[in-house]
Motif scaffolding. Sequence first.
Motif, PDB file in Angstrom:
ATOM      1  N   GLY A  98      47.816  16.625  13.227  1.00  0.00           N
ATOM      2  CA  GLY A  98      49.222  16.899  12.946  1.00  0.00           C
ATOM      3  C   GLY A  98      49.564  18.378  12.877  1.00  0.00           C
ATOM      4  O   GLY A  98      50.495  18.840  13.555  1.00  0.00           O
ATOM      5  N   PRO A  99      48.852  19.183  12.088  1.00  0.00           N
ATOM      6  CA  PRO A  99      49.180  20.598  12.007  1.00  0.00           C
ATOM      7  C   PRO A  99      49.001  21.332  13.337  1.00  0.00           C
ATOM      8  O   PRO A  99      49.709  22.301  13.608  1.00  0.00           O
ATOM      9  CB  PRO A  99      48.194  21.125  10.956  1.00  0.00           C
ATOM     10  CG  PRO A  99      47.884  19.943  10.103  1.00  0.00           C
ATOM     11  CD  PRO A  99      47.856  18.781  11.068  1.00  0.00           C
ATOM     12  N   GLN A 100      48.051  20.862  14.164  1.00  0.00           N
ATOM     13  CA  GLN A 100      47.846  21.512  15.462  1.00  0.00           C
ATOM     14  C   GLN A 100      49.080  21.304  16.347  1.00  0.00           C
ATOM     15  O   GLN A 100      49.570  22.239  17.001  1.00  0.00           O
ATOM     16  CB  GLN A 100      46.597  20.950  16.163  1.00  0.00           C
ATOM     17  CG  GLN A 100      45.392  20.708  15.276  1.00  0.00           C
ATOM     18  CD  GLN A 100      45.012  21.906  14.432  1.00  0.00           C
ATOM     19  OE1 GLN A 100      44.958  23.027  14.930  1.00  0.00           O
ATOM     20  NE2 GLN A 100      44.778  21.677  13.152  1.00  0.00           N
ATOM     21  N   LEU A 101      49.572  20.078  16.382  1.00  0.00           N
ATOM     22  CA  LEU A 101      50.748  19.792  17.207  1.00  0.00           C
ATOM     23  C   LEU A 101      52.003  20.455  16.638  1.00  0.00           C
ATOM     24  O   LEU A 101      52.850  20.945  17.386  1.00  0.00           O
ATOM     25  CB  LEU A 101      50.937  18.287  17.343  1.00  0.00           C
ATOM     26  CG  LEU A 101      49.955  17.651  18.334  1.00  0.00           C
ATOM     27  CD1 LEU A 101      49.854  16.155  18.119  1.00  0.00           C
ATOM     28  CD2 LEU A 101      50.355  17.963  19.768  1.00  0.00           C
ATOM     29  N   LYS A 102      52.098  20.488  15.323  1.00  0.00           N
ATOM     30  CA  LYS A 102      53.250  21.160  14.716  1.00  0.00           C
ATOM     31  C   LYS A 102      53.253  22.648  15.061  1.00  0.00           C
ATOM     32  O   LYS A 102      54.300  23.236  15.362  1.00  0.00           O
ATOM     33  CB  LYS A 102      53.231  20.962  13.202  1.00  0.00           C
ATOM     34  CG  LYS A 102      54.485  21.463  12.509  1.00  0.00           C
ATOM     35  CD  LYS A 102      54.490  21.091  11.032  1.00  0.00           C
ATOM     36  CE  LYS A 102      55.768  21.572  10.361  1.00  0.00           C
ATOM     37  NZ  LYS A 102      55.793  21.213   8.920  1.00  0.00           N
ATOM     38  N   ALA A 103      52.067  23.264  15.048  1.00  0.00           N
ATOM     39  CA  ALA A 103      51.961  24.679  15.396  1.00  0.00           C
ATOM     40  C   ALA A 103      52.360  24.931  16.845  1.00  0.00           C
ATOM     41  O   ALA A 103      52.846  26.011  17.192  1.00  0.00           O
ATOM     42  CB  ALA A 103      50.540  25.176  15.148  1.00  0.00           C
ATOM     43  N   LEU A 104      52.170  23.915  17.691  1.00  0.00           N
ATOM     44  CA  LEU A 104      52.521  24.027  19.105  1.00  0.00           C
ATOM     45  C   LEU A 104      53.984  23.698  19.381  1.00  0.00           C
ATOM     46  O   LEU A 104      54.433  23.758  20.527  1.00  0.00           O
ATOM     47  CB  LEU A 104      51.618  23.097  19.930  1.00  0.00           C
ATOM     48  CG  LEU A 104      50.147  23.537  20.006  1.00  0.00           C
ATOM     49  CD1 LEU A 104      49.276  22.396  20.513  1.00  0.00           C
ATOM     50  CD2 LEU A 104      49.998  24.763  20.890  1.00  0.00           C
ATOM     51  N   GLY A 105      54.735  23.329  18.325  1.00  0.00           N
ATOM     52  CA  GLY A 105      56.165  23.116  18.475  1.00  0.00           C
ATOM     53  C   GLY A 105      56.629  21.680  18.424  1.00  0.00           C
ATOM     54  O   GLY A 105      57.823  21.413  18.563  1.00  0.00           O
TER      55      GLY A 105
END
Length: 212
Positions: free
Chosen positions: A75-82
């Motif tokens: 989740g945090p990885q995808l959130k960081a990617l927008g």
Amino acid sequence: MSTTDKAAAALESVYTAGTPEALAQAYAAWAATYDGETAALGYLLPFLIPAWVTRYVPIGDGPLLDAGCGTGLSGPQLKALGYRDLAGLDLSPDMLRIAGSRGSYDDLREAALGGPLPWPDGHFRAFFSTGVFTMGHAPATGLHELVRITKKGGHAVFTVRDQVFEKGGFRAVFDELEQGGKWRPVEESPWFRCYAIAEPDAVVKAFVFEVI
């Protein structure tokens, strides 16, 4: 016992759980130390799967489902990617509580892959799943429900462990969904390691299908 030894023992307990109830109990026992112990093994999949998601799902398209999200490492990885509109499901309430604490998911549900899922037809732009289609975990038949809740033109992005690919009936389910006009194959990776440090024989393939 070292961290890697503890992680190896925990992996054995989840691989051999046998039933969804036993699997949930095994993850309840592991939840508090899961992130650190899998990191010690060099677990790659939650951080690698966003590469395939970003290849096929434009930023702003959603919602996306993390199917078998565990503690929510992706989740945090995808959130960081927008990516903002993220949902997650897992059979372990203990793992879901940790996933919820990351602040990356808008919707978290307790459910087991292989049974009915609590969303309507065509709800998601895509689903992604890592480390779930493996020994003692979700059956290949769970893909039917995941495809049902994914909209036409959306994508299925997931990994399958080598030890269950043939004997677990994944190829048969792939063919059934394709012949039934439910999806078409888009990408299939070579076999690659799940863990950068330990478990050198643990390998998976990543698959991408377009729902039609």
